[in-house]
Scaffold this active site. Structure first.
Site, PDB file in Angstrom:
ATOM      1  N   ASN A   9       0.871  -1.176   0.000  1.00 54.23           N
ATOM      2  CA  ASN A   9       0.000   0.000   0.000  1.00 54.23           C
ATOM      3  C   ASN A   9       0.909   1.227   0.000  1.00 54.23           C
ATOM      4  O   ASN A   9       1.527   1.533   1.016  1.00 54.23           O
ATOM      5  CB  ASN A   9      -0.883  -0.035   1.256  1.00 54.23           C
ATOM      6  CG  ASN A   9      -1.690   1.242   1.430  1.00 54.23           C
ATOM      7  OD1 ASN A   9      -1.788   2.053   0.508  1.00 54.23           O
ATOM      8  ND2 ASN A   9      -2.269   1.415   2.605  1.00 54.23           N
ATOM      9  N   TRP A  10       0.975   1.906  -1.152  1.00 51.25           N
ATOM     10  CA  TRP A  10       1.909   3.044  -1.273  1.00 51.25           C
ATOM     11  C   TRP A  10       1.313   4.326  -0.682  1.00 51.25           C
ATOM     12  O   TRP A  10       1.969   5.351  -0.661  1.00 51.25           O
ATOM     13  CB  TRP A  10       2.293   3.244  -2.738  1.00 51.25           C
ATOM     14  CG  TRP A  10       3.154   2.120  -3.281  1.00 51.25           C
ATOM     15  CD1 TRP A  10       3.656   1.062  -2.577  1.00 51.25           C
ATOM     16  CD2 TRP A  10       3.600   1.956  -4.629  1.00 51.25           C
ATOM     17  NE1 TRP A  10       4.406   0.254  -3.417  1.00 51.25           N
ATOM     18  CE2 TRP A  10       4.376   0.771  -4.679  1.00 51.25           C
ATOM     19  CE3 TRP A  10       3.420   2.688  -5.812  1.00 51.25           C
ATOM     20  CZ2 TRP A  10       4.979   0.315  -5.852  1.00 51.25           C
ATOM     21  CZ3 TRP A  10       4.017   2.230  -6.992  1.00 51.25           C
ATOM     22  CH2 TRP A  10       4.789   1.062  -7.011  1.00 51.25           C
ATOM     23  N   LYS A  11       0.080   4.254  -0.248  1.00 51.59           N
ATOM     24  CA  LYS A  11      -0.601   5.417   0.364  1.00 51.59           C
ATOM     25  C   LYS A  11      -0.432   6.666  -0.518  1.00 51.59           C
ATOM     26  O   LYS A  11      -0.295   6.542  -1.730  1.00 51.59           O
ATOM     27  CB  LYS A  11      -0.077   5.646   1.781  1.00 51.59           C
ATOM     28  CG  LYS A  11      -0.101   4.393   2.633  1.00 51.59           C
ATOM     29  CD  LYS A  11      -0.012   4.698   4.101  1.00 51.59           C
ATOM     30  CE  LYS A  11       0.162   3.414   4.876  1.00 51.59           C
ATOM     31  NZ  LYS A  11      -0.056   3.560   6.286  1.00 51.59           N
ATOM     32  N   HIS A  95      -9.571   0.722   4.763  1.00 48.56           N
ATOM     33  CA  HIS A  95      -8.290   0.938   5.457  1.00 48.56           C
ATOM     34  C   HIS A  95      -8.528   1.834   6.672  1.00 48.56           C
ATOM     35  O   HIS A  95      -9.373   2.729   6.634  1.00 48.56           O
ATOM     36  CB  HIS A  95      -7.275   1.586   4.511  1.00 48.56           C
ATOM     37  CG  HIS A  95      -5.889   1.600   5.077  1.00 48.56           C
ATOM     38  ND1 HIS A  95      -5.472   2.544   5.974  1.00 48.56           N
ATOM     39  CD2 HIS A  95      -4.840   0.760   4.900  1.00 48.56           C
ATOM     40  CE1 HIS A  95      -4.218   2.285   6.323  1.00 48.56           C
ATOM     41  NE2 HIS A  95      -3.813   1.211   5.689  1.00 48.56           N
ATOM     42  N   GLU A  97      -6.994   4.265   7.846  1.00 50.58           N
ATOM     43  CA  GLU A  97      -6.863   5.719   7.628  1.00 50.58           C
ATOM     44  C   GLU A  97      -8.143   6.284   7.022  1.00 50.58           C
ATOM     45  O   GLU A  97      -8.526   7.416   7.306  1.00 50.58           O
ATOM     46  CB  GLU A  97      -5.630   5.992   6.752  1.00 50.58           C
ATOM     47  CG  GLU A  97      -4.356   5.810   7.560  1.00 50.58           C
ATOM     48  CD  GLU A  97      -3.161   5.304   6.784  1.00 50.58           C
ATOM     49  OE1 GLU A  97      -3.149   5.404   5.543  1.00 50.58           O
ATOM     50  OE2 GLU A  97      -2.227   4.791   7.436  1.00 50.58           O
ATOM     51  N   GLU A 167      -5.497  -5.476  10.324  1.00 50.62           N
ATOM     52  CA  GLU A 167      -4.521  -4.419  10.563  1.00 50.62           C
ATOM     53  C   GLU A 167      -4.858  -3.705  11.871  1.00 50.62           C
ATOM     54  O   GLU A 167      -5.690  -2.780  11.877  1.00 50.62           O
ATOM     55  CB  GLU A 167      -4.547  -3.407   9.422  1.00 50.62           C
ATOM     56  CG  GLU A 167      -4.199  -3.985   8.078  1.00 50.62           C
ATOM     57  CD  GLU A 167      -3.589  -2.928   7.159  1.00 50.62           C
ATOM     58  OE1 GLU A 167      -2.477  -3.155   6.685  1.00 50.62           O
ATOM     59  OE2 GLU A 167      -4.202  -1.871   6.959  1.00 50.62           O
ATOM     60  N   GLY A 173       2.105   1.928  10.785  1.00 49.89           N
ATOM     61  CA  GLY A 173       3.031   3.056  10.657  1.00 49.89           C
ATOM     62  C   GLY A 173       3.686   3.445  11.970  1.00 49.89           C
ATOM     63  O   GLY A 173       4.309   4.510  12.059  1.00 49.89           O
ATOM     64  N   SER A 212       3.246  -2.460  10.352  1.00 50.50           N
ATOM     65  CA  SER A 212       4.696  -2.447  10.581  1.00 50.50           C
ATOM     66  C   SER A 212       5.372  -3.758  10.191  1.00 50.50           C
ATOM     67  O   SER A 212       6.315  -4.201  10.858  1.00 50.50           O
ATOM     68  CB  SER A 212       5.011  -2.070  12.039  1.00 50.50           C
ATOM     69  OG  SER A 212       4.526  -0.768  12.319  1.00 50.50           O
ATOM     70  N   GLY A 233       2.780  -1.260   4.324  1.00 50.97           N
ATOM     71  CA  GLY A 233       2.773   0.176   4.044  1.00 50.97           C
ATOM     72  C   GLY A 233       4.186   0.702   3.842  1.00 50.97           C
ATOM     73  O   GLY A 233       4.761   0.601   2.764  1.00 50.97           O
ATOM     74  N   GLY A 234       4.777   1.225   4.913  1.00 53.33           N
ATOM     75  CA  GLY A 234       6.087   1.883   4.811  1.00 53.33           C
ATOM     76  C   GLY A 234       7.149   1.065   4.097  1.00 53.33           C
ATOM     77  O   GLY A 234       7.864   1.582   3.219  1.00 53.33           O
TER      78      GLY A 234
HETATM   79  C1  PEP Z   1      -0.844  -0.046   5.909  1.00 59.45           C
HETATM   80  O1  PEP Z   1      -0.881   1.116   5.582  1.00 59.45           O
HETATM   81  O2  PEP Z   1      -1.728  -0.810   5.504  1.00 59.45           O
HETATM   82  C2  PEP Z   1       0.248  -0.508   6.757  1.00 59.45           C
HETATM   83  C3  PEP Z   1       0.169  -1.709   7.240  1.00 59.45           C
HETATM   84  O3  PEP Z   1       1.277   0.370   7.002  1.00 59.45           O
HETATM   85  P1  PEP Z   1       2.691   0.038   7.719  1.00 59.45           P
HETATM   86  O4  PEP Z   1       3.215  -1.235   7.106  1.00 59.45           O
HETATM   87  O5  PEP Z   1       3.546   1.222   7.428  1.00 59.45           O
HETATM   88  O6  PEP Z   1       2.406  -0.128   9.174  1.00 59.45           O
END
Ligand code: PEP
Length: 251
Positions: A9-11, A95, A97, A167, A173, A212, A233-234
Protein backbone atom coordinates in the site's frame (compact mmCIF):
# COMPACT_ATOMS: atom_id res chain seq x y z
CA UNK A 1 -3.46 -24.82 0.88
CA UNK A 2 -3.72 -21.04 0.65
CA UNK A 3 -1.20 -19.20 -1.54
CA UNK A 4 0.44 -16.32 0.34
CA UNK A 5 -0.57 -12.87 -0.91
CA UNK A 6 1.63 -9.85 -0.28
CA UNK A 7 0.34 -6.41 -1.23
CA UNK A 8 2.06 -3.03 -0.97
CA UNK A 9 0.00 0.00 0.00
CA UNK A 10 1.91 3.04 -1.27
CA UNK A 11 -0.60 5.42 0.36
CA UNK A 12 -0.37 9.09 -0.73
CA UNK A 13 3.27 8.84 -1.82
CA UNK A 14 5.24 8.96 -5.08
CA UNK A 15 4.64 11.14 -8.13
CA UNK A 16 3.71 9.08 -11.21
CA UNK A 17 7.29 8.97 -12.50
CA UNK A 18 8.61 7.75 -9.13
CA UNK A 19 5.82 5.19 -8.85
CA UNK A 20 6.74 3.72 -12.24
CA UNK A 21 10.40 3.64 -11.25
CA UNK A 22 9.61 1.80 -8.01
CA UNK A 23 7.39 -0.66 -9.88
CA UNK A 24 10.21 -1.38 -12.35
CA UNK A 25 12.72 -1.90 -9.52
CA UNK A 26 10.34 -4.25 -7.70
CA UNK A 27 9.72 -6.17 -10.92
CA UNK A 28 13.46 -6.59 -11.50
CA UNK A 29 14.13 -7.73 -7.94
CA UNK A 30 11.20 -10.08 -7.58
CA UNK A 31 11.51 -11.85 -10.93
CA UNK A 32 9.15 -14.80 -10.84
CA UNK A 33 7.16 -15.74 -7.75
CA UNK A 34 5.66 -19.15 -8.45
CA UNK A 35 4.07 -19.86 -5.09
CA UNK A 36 2.70 -16.50 -4.01
CA UNK A 37 0.64 -13.57 -5.25
CA UNK A 38 1.94 -10.01 -5.21
CA UNK A 39 0.30 -6.63 -5.82
CA UNK A 40 1.15 -2.96 -5.43
CA UNK A 41 -1.39 -0.21 -4.81
CA UNK A 42 -0.27 3.24 -5.99
CA UNK A 43 -2.32 6.43 -5.92
CA UNK A 44 -5.15 6.58 -8.46
CA UNK A 45 -3.21 8.80 -10.86
CA UNK A 46 -0.42 6.23 -11.17
CA UNK A 47 -2.49 3.07 -11.49
CA UNK A 48 -2.45 2.97 -15.32
CA UNK A 49 1.23 3.79 -15.65
CA UNK A 50 2.25 1.29 -12.96
CA UNK A 51 0.04 -1.39 -14.55
CA UNK A 52 1.77 -0.74 -17.90
CA UNK A 53 5.19 -1.01 -16.23
CA UNK A 54 4.16 -4.34 -14.68
CA UNK A 55 2.47 -5.80 -17.76
CA UNK A 56 3.31 -9.48 -18.28
CA UNK A 57 4.79 -9.66 -14.81
CA UNK A 58 3.35 -11.65 -11.90
CA UNK A 59 2.71 -8.43 -9.96
CA UNK A 60 -0.86 -7.12 -9.96
CA UNK A 61 -1.98 -3.54 -9.40
CA UNK A 62 -4.67 -2.27 -7.08
CA UNK A 63 -6.30 0.96 -5.99
CA UNK A 64 -6.37 2.16 -2.39
CA UNK A 65 -10.09 2.93 -2.36
CA UNK A 66 -13.07 3.31 -4.70
CA UNK A 67 -16.36 5.12 -4.64
CA UNK A 68 -19.49 3.76 -3.03
CA UNK A 69 -21.41 4.99 -6.09
CA UNK A 70 -21.54 4.20 -9.79
CA UNK A 71 -20.13 6.62 -12.39
CA UNK A 72 -21.88 9.99 -12.26
CA UNK A 73 -21.97 13.37 -10.57
CA UNK A 74 -19.58 12.71 -7.66
CA UNK A 75 -16.81 15.24 -8.17
CA UNK A 76 -13.42 14.00 -7.09
CA UNK A 77 -14.50 10.39 -6.58
CA UNK A 78 -13.23 7.37 -8.55
CA UNK A 79 -15.69 4.59 -9.30
CA UNK A 80 -14.80 0.91 -9.15
CA UNK A 81 -15.46 0.57 -12.89
CA UNK A 82 -13.11 3.48 -13.72
CA UNK A 83 -10.47 1.90 -11.49
CA UNK A 84 -10.94 -1.43 -13.25
CA UNK A 85 -10.66 0.27 -16.64
CA UNK A 86 -7.27 1.64 -15.56
CA UNK A 87 -6.11 -2.01 -15.28
CA UNK A 88 -6.46 -2.35 -11.51
CA UNK A 89 -7.27 -5.89 -10.38
CA UNK A 90 -7.47 -5.23 -6.65
CA UNK A 91 -8.78 -2.52 -4.36
CA UNK A 92 -8.03 -1.89 -0.69
CA UNK A 93 -11.25 -1.01 1.16
CA UNK A 94 -11.91 0.05 4.73
CA UNK A 95 -8.29 0.94 5.46
CA UNK A 96 -8.04 2.36 8.98
CA UNK A 97 -6.86 5.72 7.63
CA UNK A 98 -10.09 5.96 5.67
CA UNK A 99 -12.18 4.78 8.60
CA UNK A 100 -10.52 6.98 11.21
CA UNK A 101 -9.22 9.99 9.25
CA UNK A 102 -11.91 10.27 6.57
CA UNK A 103 -14.71 8.96 8.82
CA UNK A 104 -15.81 6.01 6.69
CA UNK A 105 -18.50 3.92 8.35
CA UNK A 106 -19.04 0.18 8.08
CA UNK A 107 -22.03 0.93 5.82
CA UNK A 108 -19.89 2.95 3.40
CA UNK A 109 -17.25 0.22 3.34
CA UNK A 110 -19.98 -2.35 2.64
CA UNK A 111 -21.32 -0.27 -0.26
CA UNK A 112 -17.81 0.03 -1.71
CA UNK A 113 -17.31 -3.74 -1.41
CA UNK A 114 -20.42 -4.28 -3.51
CA UNK A 115 -19.33 -1.79 -6.18
CA UNK A 116 -15.86 -3.33 -6.31
CA UNK A 117 -17.28 -6.80 -6.93
CA UNK A 118 -19.76 -5.53 -9.54
CA UNK A 119 -16.79 -4.03 -11.42
CA UNK A 120 -14.79 -7.27 -11.18
CA UNK A 121 -12.23 -5.94 -8.70
CA UNK A 122 -10.82 -8.19 -5.97
CA UNK A 123 -11.27 -6.34 -2.70
CA UNK A 124 -8.86 -6.38 0.21
CA UNK A 125 -11.12 -5.63 3.18
CA UNK A 126 -9.19 -4.09 6.09
CA UNK A 127 -10.37 -4.61 9.65
CA UNK A 128 -8.69 -3.82 12.94
CA UNK A 129 -9.07 -2.35 16.38
CA UNK A 130 -7.64 0.85 17.87
CA UNK A 131 -5.37 0.74 20.91
CA UNK A 132 -8.23 1.93 23.09
CA UNK A 133 -10.48 -0.84 21.79
CA UNK A 134 -7.76 -3.44 22.46
CA UNK A 135 -7.12 -2.14 25.97
CA UNK A 136 -10.80 -2.27 26.80
CA UNK A 137 -11.03 -5.91 25.65
CA UNK A 138 -13.10 -5.15 22.55
CA UNK A 139 -10.71 -6.35 19.83
CA UNK A 140 -12.73 -9.35 18.67
CA UNK A 141 -16.08 -7.55 18.89
CA UNK A 142 -14.80 -4.66 16.74
CA UNK A 143 -13.15 -6.91 14.17
CA UNK A 144 -16.21 -9.18 13.93
CA UNK A 145 -18.51 -6.18 13.38
CA UNK A 146 -16.28 -4.70 10.68
CA UNK A 147 -15.88 -8.07 8.98
CA UNK A 148 -19.56 -9.11 9.00
CA UNK A 149 -20.72 -5.66 7.91
CA UNK A 150 -18.08 -5.39 5.16
CA UNK A 151 -19.00 -8.78 3.72
CA UNK A 152 -22.78 -8.46 4.14
CA UNK A 153 -24.73 -9.59 1.11
CA UNK A 154 -21.74 -10.89 -0.85
CA UNK A 155 -22.17 -14.20 -2.65
CA UNK A 156 -19.78 -17.08 -2.10
CA UNK A 157 -18.32 -16.24 -5.55
CA UNK A 158 -17.60 -12.72 -4.28
CA UNK A 159 -16.11 -14.09 -1.06
CA UNK A 160 -13.80 -16.33 -3.07
CA UNK A 161 -12.34 -13.21 -4.75
CA UNK A 162 -11.96 -11.32 -1.47
CA UNK A 163 -8.94 -10.98 0.81
CA UNK A 164 -9.21 -9.83 4.41
CA UNK A 165 -6.42 -7.77 5.97
CA UNK A 166 -6.23 -7.71 9.76
CA UNK A 167 -4.52 -4.42 10.56
CA UNK A 168 -4.49 -3.41 14.23
CA UNK A 169 -4.62 0.39 14.07
CA UNK A 170 -1.99 0.71 16.81
CA UNK A 171 0.51 -1.18 14.63
CA UNK A 172 0.07 0.81 11.41
CA UNK A 173 3.03 3.06 10.66
CA UNK A 174 4.11 2.96 14.31
CA UNK A 175 6.90 0.40 14.18
CA UNK A 176 4.99 -1.54 16.82
CA UNK A 177 4.14 -4.88 15.23
CA UNK A 178 1.67 -7.35 16.73
CA UNK A 179 3.40 -10.50 17.92
CA UNK A 180 2.70 -13.55 15.76
CA UNK A 181 0.61 -14.95 18.63
CA UNK A 182 -1.44 -11.74 19.03
CA UNK A 183 -2.08 -11.65 15.29
CA UNK A 184 -2.87 -15.38 15.05
CA UNK A 185 -5.47 -15.10 17.81
CA UNK A 186 -7.43 -12.55 15.75
CA UNK A 187 -6.77 -14.33 12.43
CA UNK A 188 -8.14 -17.59 13.88
CA UNK A 189 -11.28 -15.77 14.99
CA UNK A 190 -11.63 -14.19 11.52
CA UNK A 191 -11.22 -17.65 9.97
CA UNK A 192 -14.08 -18.92 12.12
CA UNK A 193 -16.38 -16.04 11.09
CA UNK A 194 -15.44 -16.50 7.43
CA UNK A 195 -16.39 -20.18 7.60
CA UNK A 196 -19.60 -19.23 9.33
CA UNK A 197 -20.39 -16.78 6.51
CA UNK A 198 -19.05 -18.65 3.49
CA UNK A 199 -18.95 -22.33 4.46
CA UNK A 200 -16.06 -24.12 2.73
CA UNK A 201 -15.06 -20.90 0.88
CA UNK A 202 -14.16 -19.43 4.27
CA UNK A 203 -11.28 -21.89 4.52
CA UNK A 204 -9.75 -20.56 1.27
CA UNK A 205 -10.04 -16.80 1.86
CA UNK A 206 -6.64 -15.27 2.47
CA UNK A 207 -6.15 -13.22 5.63
CA UNK A 208 -3.21 -10.82 5.45
CA UNK A 209 -1.63 -9.25 8.48
CA UNK A 210 -0.77 -5.55 8.23
CA UNK A 211 0.97 -3.21 10.66
CA UNK A 212 4.70 -2.45 10.58
CA UNK A 213 5.58 -5.57 8.59
CA UNK A 214 9.30 -5.59 7.78
CA UNK A 215 11.71 -8.13 6.26
CA UNK A 216 12.81 -9.22 9.73
CA UNK A 217 9.35 -9.89 11.19
CA UNK A 218 7.40 -11.25 8.21
CA UNK A 219 8.74 -14.82 8.62
CA UNK A 220 7.45 -15.20 12.17
CA UNK A 221 4.05 -13.80 11.25
CA UNK A 222 3.68 -15.85 8.07
CA UNK A 223 4.55 -19.04 9.95
CA UNK A 224 1.23 -18.78 11.81
CA UNK A 225 -1.48 -21.10 10.48
CA UNK A 226 -4.05 -18.39 9.63
CA UNK A 227 -1.68 -15.65 8.42
CA UNK A 228 -1.62 -15.85 4.63
CA UNK A 229 0.60 -12.93 3.70
CA UNK A 230 0.89 -9.26 4.43
CA UNK A 231 -0.44 -5.82 3.58
CA UNK A 232 2.63 -3.62 3.75
CA UNK A 233 2.77 0.18 4.04
CA UNK A 234 6.09 1.88 4.81
CA UNK A 235 8.30 -1.05 3.83
CA UNK A 236 6.54 -1.28 0.45
CA UNK A 237 8.02 2.09 -0.61
CA UNK A 238 11.50 0.62 -1.10
CA UNK A 239 12.17 -2.10 -3.65
CA UNK A 240 14.71 -3.88 -1.44
CA UNK A 241 12.51 -4.14 1.66
CA UNK A 242 9.33 -4.99 -0.29
CA UNK A 243 11.05 -7.69 -2.35
CA UNK A 244 12.62 -9.12 0.83
CA UNK A 245 9.15 -9.31 2.39
CA UNK A 246 7.73 -10.94 -0.76
CA UNK A 247 10.54 -13.48 -0.68
CA UNK A 248 10.05 -14.52 2.95
CA UNK A 249 11.02 -18.10 3.63
CA UNK A 250 12.76 -18.57 0.28
CA UNK A 251 16.27 -17.29 1.07
C1 PEP B 1 -0.84 -0.05 5.91
O1 PEP B 1 -0.88 1.12 5.58
O2 PEP B 1 -1.73 -0.81 5.50
C2 PEP B 1 0.25 -0.51 6.76
C3 PEP B 1 0.17 -1.71 7.24
O3 PEP B 1 1.28 0.37 7.00
P1 PEP B 1 2.69 0.04 7.72
O4 PEP B 1 3.22 -1.23 7.11
O5 PEP B 1 3.55 1.22 7.43
O6 PEP B 1 2.41 -0.13 9.17
Amino acid sequence: MRRPFIAGNWKMNLAARDAVRLAQEIRERIGSVPDRDVAVCPTFVSVSAVAAALEDSPIGVGGQDCSQWDDGAYTGDISASILRSASAKFVILGHSERRHVMGETDEVVRAKMGKAREAGLKPILCVGETLEERKSGNTLAVVERQLRKGLEGLTSEDLAETTVAYEPVWAIGTGEVATPEQAQEVHAAIRGWLKDLGGPVGEDIRIQYGGSVKPDNVGGLAAMPDIDGALVGGAALKADSFSAIVGFGTA
